[in-house]
Design an enzyme around this catalytic site. Structure first.
Site, short mmCIF file in Angstrom:
data_model
loop_
_atom_site.label_atom_id
_atom_site.label_comp_id
_atom_site.label_asym_id
_atom_site.label_seq_id
_atom_site.Cartn_x
_atom_site.Cartn_y
_atom_site.Cartn_z
N GLU A 174 -4.15 -4.65 -8.93
CA GLU A 174 -4.44 -3.31 -8.37
C GLU A 174 -5.81 -2.78 -8.79
O GLU A 174 -5.94 -1.64 -9.24
CB GLU A 174 -3.32 -2.34 -8.75
CG GLU A 174 -1.99 -2.68 -8.12
CD GLU A 174 -0.90 -1.65 -8.36
OE1 GLU A 174 -1.12 -0.67 -9.11
OE2 GLU A 174 0.20 -1.81 -7.78
N GLU A 293 4.46 -7.06 -5.24
CA GLU A 293 5.19 -5.90 -5.77
C GLU A 293 5.82 -5.17 -4.59
O GLU A 293 5.10 -4.72 -3.69
CB GLU A 293 4.28 -4.93 -6.54
CG GLU A 293 3.89 -5.41 -7.92
CD GLU A 293 3.18 -4.32 -8.74
OE1 GLU A 293 3.54 -3.13 -8.60
OE2 GLU A 293 2.28 -4.69 -9.52
#
Length: 502
Positions: A174, A293
């Site tokens: 991320e 995710e």
């Protein structure tokens, strides 16, 4: 409105082969995922390494093929060297991502040991927040090089003569997020990902590499981030990651159950972006997706804001899942299967205690959350070739989505076992849905079983004291009628119809 649905599947109309890694999961050094989750020395079921055997059995029940580790936001400030070598010499560190203290009792080597016990494989992430190509290549050398070099010999010295042979690697986590330690612009990240990938693959040419896509489809820079990053590292990577979580904060269940349509759109947009860069580069190589995710996550937000900082393994992100959460998880799995041609890996985040299908009590029992069941069913029965689902269904409009089909379904043909499995969600909250499944191309067959997960209470959840409040049963209403199956899908239900071919 006619409340009946139809689905046609043909064995020659295929989407793609299921890569088993689509049923992966995730263990981060966060909350009680590691300490009190997979690892709890002194627990009645703990083995000689301190791993909880009751948790291992529940993990094996899902047949998880790959587990991402060690993060997550955690990895962007993590020095992997802290977690190897004699445990008594390992440092305690302030862990800035989740504001805890990391004792480093578990690290790379122990995690690989746990993976072997759980019949799974590690998907290792490297720190590209505070570190870069040099540390990443050293980690690959420590993990995968046989011996005869500094880092590989250090692994041997630590008691692991054979290389771990870790094949799948994430290039950071991320990195577009301002909450991330060492967050980067797309250009900054694309360059460091390219250079890290290059030297990691020079150490071990057999590895596969995942570049960071956007942290979610709500990011202001999506999908320009994907385009820029791939422009800079297209030739060095194999996969691009996607992350997305959903919640029902407004208590609007009809809208909540429609959110997998947003997931479909997210996947298709990322595919289009990858293919645009491929066309721009005149490349023959196709980038695949790693949806590493995904889950429902919102129940624990308030509790997490009240946790005392700098403790060890506090109960963070411990969502207690209910029946409606399991329905959306079922639809998210269907979304992944419907793009099995491009989504080759996916990780439900996470596996134990932290937004997880498995929960534990410290010193006590372990139990299955509602979301465990669709995940388990898809992993165990959803192997083979995904077939194009031609679905006709009544529809409804929700707050954020229009023309939402009440029926969400996909079919998987497993030629090895001679079975076809249909996964189906009835999104209608008050009415059952008659369904006709046309299997005209398969010849003779019989219905093996029709598994149903249903509850009169959408908010019903499993707990330590009531672990079986929401559990599946095999009493579904499905029967063969010539070349079709006639089924009745209960209101707000997850269904698995298994067919044995003659």
């Amino acid at each position: 409105m006619s409340m009946k649905a139809k689905m046609i599947v043909d064995k020659d109309f295929t989407i793609g082969e299921v890569d088993k890694r689509i049923y992966g999961s995730f263990i981060e050094h966060l909350g009680r995922a590691v300490y009190g989750g997979i690892y709890e020395p002194g627990h009645p079921t703990a083995d000689e390494q301190g791993f909880r055997s009751d948790v291992l059995e529940l993990v094996k029940g899902i047949d998880v093929p790959i587990v991402r580790y060690p993060g997550g936001n955690f990895v962007s400030g993590y020095n992997w060297e802290d977690g190897v070598g004699p445990v008594e010499l390992r440092p305690k560190r302030l862990e800035l991502a989740w504001r805890t203290v990391e004792p480093n009792l578990i690290g790379l080597n122990e995690f690989v040991d746990w993976c072997r016990k759980a019949n799974t494989s590690p998907m290792m992430a490297v720190n590209l927040g505070t570190r870069g190509p040099e540390e990443a290549r050293q980690l690959v050398e420590y993990s995968n090089h046989p011996s005869g070099s500094y880092w590989s010999d250090l692994r041997v010295q630590h008691g692991y003569k054979q290389p771990h042979d870790i094949k799948t690697w994430c290039l950071g986590n991320e990195m577009d997020g301002p909450w991330q330690i060492g967050a980067k612009t797309a250009v900054e990240y694309g360059r460091i990902a390219s250079e890290s990938a290059k030297v990691m693959r020079w150490v071990d040419p057999s590895i596969e590499l995942v570049a960071c896509g956007s942290s979610s489809l709500q990011m202001a820079t999506f999908p320009e981030w994907e385009r820029t990053v791939l422009d800079l590292c297209y030739n060095e990577v194999d996969y691009l990651s996607l992350h997305q979580y959903y919640g029902n904060r407004d208590n609007n269940t009809a809208n909540f159950l429609a959110q997998s349509m947003g997931m479909d759109s997210f996947i298709n947009t990322v595919i289009a972006t990858c293919d645009y860069v491929q066309a721009k580069k005149r490349s023959k190589k196709k980038i695949h997706l790693s949806f590493d995710e995904w889950n429902v996550w919102y129940h624990s937000n308030d509790a997490d804001s009240r946790i005392e900082p700098w403790s060890i393994a506090p109960p963070q992100l411990e969502d207690i899942y209910n029946h409606e959460d399991a329905l959306l998880v079922g639809s998210m799995l269907i979304s992944l299967l419907k793009r099995a041609d491009r989504v080759r890996m996916a990780c439900m985040a996470q596996l134990v205690n932290v937004i997880a299908p498995i929960m534990t009590a410290n010193g006590g029992g372990a139990w299955k959350q509602t979301i465990y069941y669709p995940y388990m069913h898809a992993s165990v029965f959803g192997r083979g070739t995904v077939l194009v689902p031609l679905v006709t269904s009544p529809k409804y409009d929700a707050a954020d989505y229009t023309d939402v089909p009440y029926l969400d379904a996909v079919a998987v043909h497993n030629e090895e076992t001679g079975e076809v499995t249909v996964f189906a969600v009835n999104r209608h909250l008050s009415e059952s849905l008659p369904l006709e499944i046309d299997l005209r191309s398969f010849g003779a067959f019989r219905v093996l079983e029709h598994i149903v997960l249903e509850s009169d209470d959408l908010k019903a959840a499993n707990t330590l004291d009531a672990p079986n409040r929401v559990t599946p049963h095999a009493g579904g209403n499905s029967a063969a009628d010539g070349s079709t199956i006639r089924a009745e899908l209960g209101k707000a239900s997850w269904n698995v119809v298994r067919v044995k071919l003659a």
